[in-house]
Design an enzyme around this catalytic site. Structure first.
Site, mmCIF file in Angstrom:
data_model
loop_
_atom_site.group_PDB
_atom_site.id
_atom_site.type_symbol
_atom_site.label_atom_id
_atom_site.label_comp_id
_atom_site.label_asym_id
_atom_site.label_seq_id
_atom_site.Cartn_x
_atom_site.Cartn_y
_atom_site.Cartn_z
ATOM 1 N N HIS A 156 -2.019 38.590 23.950
ATOM 2 C CA HIS A 156 -1.077 38.863 22.846
ATOM 3 C C HIS A 156 0.321 39.083 23.453
ATOM 4 C CE1 HIS A 156 0.723 40.861 19.431
ATOM 5 N NE2 HIS A 156 -0.416 41.033 18.784
ATOM 6 N N GLU A 164 0.932 33.902 21.224
ATOM 7 C CA GLU A 164 -0.340 34.327 21.807
ATOM 8 C C GLU A 164 -1.250 33.119 22.013
ATOM 9 O OE1 GLU A 164 -1.758 37.434 19.111
ATOM 10 O OE2 GLU A 164 0.295 37.734 18.465
HETATM 11 C C1 BG6 Z 1 -0.953 39.992 15.830
HETATM 12 C C2 BG6 Z 1 -1.585 39.892 14.487
HETATM 13 O O1 BG6 Z 1 -1.671 39.240 16.742
HETATM 14 O O2 BG6 Z 1 -0.955 41.347 16.246
HETATM 15 C C3 BG6 Z 1 -0.830 40.775 13.522
HETATM 16 O O3 BG6 Z 1 -1.591 38.556 14.062
HETATM 17 C C4 BG6 Z 1 -0.749 42.194 14.033
HETATM 18 O O4 BG6 Z 1 -1.450 40.745 12.253
HETATM 19 C C5 BG6 Z 1 -0.170 42.165 15.435
HETATM 20 O O5 BG6 Z 1 0.075 42.957 13.180
HETATM 21 C C6 BG6 Z 1 -0.076 43.545 16.082
HETATM 22 O O6 BG6 Z 1 -1.301 44.162 16.090
HETATM 23 P P1 BG6 Z 1 -1.448 45.642 16.616
HETATM 24 O O7 BG6 Z 1 -2.878 46.016 16.361
HETATM 25 O O8 BG6 Z 1 -1.130 45.618 18.091
HETATM 26 O O9 BG6 Z 1 -0.476 46.465 15.837
#
Ligand code: BG6
Length: 282
Positions: free
Chosen positions: A148, A254
């Site tokens: 991510h 990502e």
């Molecule tokens: C992304 C998702 O990968 O991660 C989003 O597609 C999400 O929907 C984002 O808001 C952040 O996620 P987190 O759990 O780290 O706040």
């Protein structure tokens, strides 16, 4: 020789041979926190409001999403890999391998025998990520996975994403049949909240960070999908671990196996990789 056991939030630094490039990661989540070149400027964004508290994910850098991408499932959002300390299992000046195996803490949340190992290697202008998942148990298990990555950009208004034209995406911000569409743009500008999973995306994509006169090239292997995410104004304000203006200086592109879970039979191994190359335009 036994390897040292760093504390969860220790900064582990690796340096490219013969170049100024370096990367920093911590054992908690095997989380890449920084990637730098000779100019010292961040190539990844970590929020100034990020939590470094056990039980909470770190906002920015490269969270590892495993064994569940996103929040639609029984596990915590984006799984448990980013919520546990990993062990250092191989070390060299320019690369580190960290491993997480099932233990009392993981089994309390996900009662599955597993082992995930990730290698981070830094080379001139390039960061390589490799991941291997093993099934040491007696039954198959399924998982989804993503890196991510929060890229730091000079100005989101001057940033475009390339390589996704012709790819079908699932828009997480839209309910119903309109959520699935085909990307038509060769050059994707971001001027509002975006949260899309591109299914079977090309293995090579790029981000033109025109504010800092550089391009990030993203190359993936055995990871079919890509996610494009920027929380924009309202969602940024809702995230306690994100400074509200930071959406202007980041974009997540990502790489993952998200749309079709991977099923790993007993004794089998799954491998994937992603590399990031930065081209500086002076
Ligand atoms: C992304 C998702 O990968 O991660 C989003 O597609 C999400 O929907 C984002 O808001 C952040 O996620 P987190 O759990 O780290 O706040």
């Amino acid at each position: 020789m036994s390897l040292p056991t760093p504390a969860p939030y220790d900064r582990l630094t690796i340096r490219a041979a013969g170049a100024h490039d370096s990367a920093v990661l911590c054992p908690y989540g095997c989380h890449v926190l920084g990637w730098y070149g000779a100019d010292g400027r961040d190539r990844f964004m970590v929020s100034r409001n990020a939590d470094f508290i056990p039980g909470k994910p770190i906002r920015g850098g490269i969270p590892v999403c495993f064994p569940q991408f996103g929040g639609k499932g029984p596990l915590p959002p984006h799984g448990i890999a980013r919520l546990n300390p990993w062990a250092v299992t191989a070390s060299a000046p320019d690369q580190l391998t960290l491993t997480l195996a099932d233990n009392d803490a993981t089994r309390a949340v996900w009662p599955v025998p597993f082992r995930i190992a990730m290698t981070v290697a830094v080379a001139p202008q390039t960061l390589h990520l490799r991941c291997q998942v093993d099934n040491p148990g007696a039954a198959p298990f399924s998982f989804t996975f993503a890196w991510h990555t929060y890229f730091a950009v000079g100005d989101i208004a001057l940033t475009t994403v390339h390589g996704l034209a012709g790819t079908t995406f699932h828009d997480s911000l839209v309910q119903g049949p309109g959520a699935v569409a085909v990307e038509t743009r060769e050059s994707i500008a971001i001027a509002e909240e975006v949260d899309r999973i591109y299914a079977n995306a090309p293995d090579r994509m790029s981000i033109a960070d025109n504010g800092r006169r550089r391009t990030f090239v993203v190359a993936k292997q055995n990871l079919p999908d890509a996610v494009l995410w920027n929380p924009w104004i309202a969602k940024s304000r809702r995230m306690a671990d994100f400074w509200p203006e930071e959406f202007r200086g980041m974009v997540c592109l990502e790489t993952g196996a998200i749309m079709a879970p991977v099923t790993l039979p007993p004794g089998q191994t799954w491998q994937a990789a992603t590399s990031f190359t930065v081209q500086d335009h002076g």
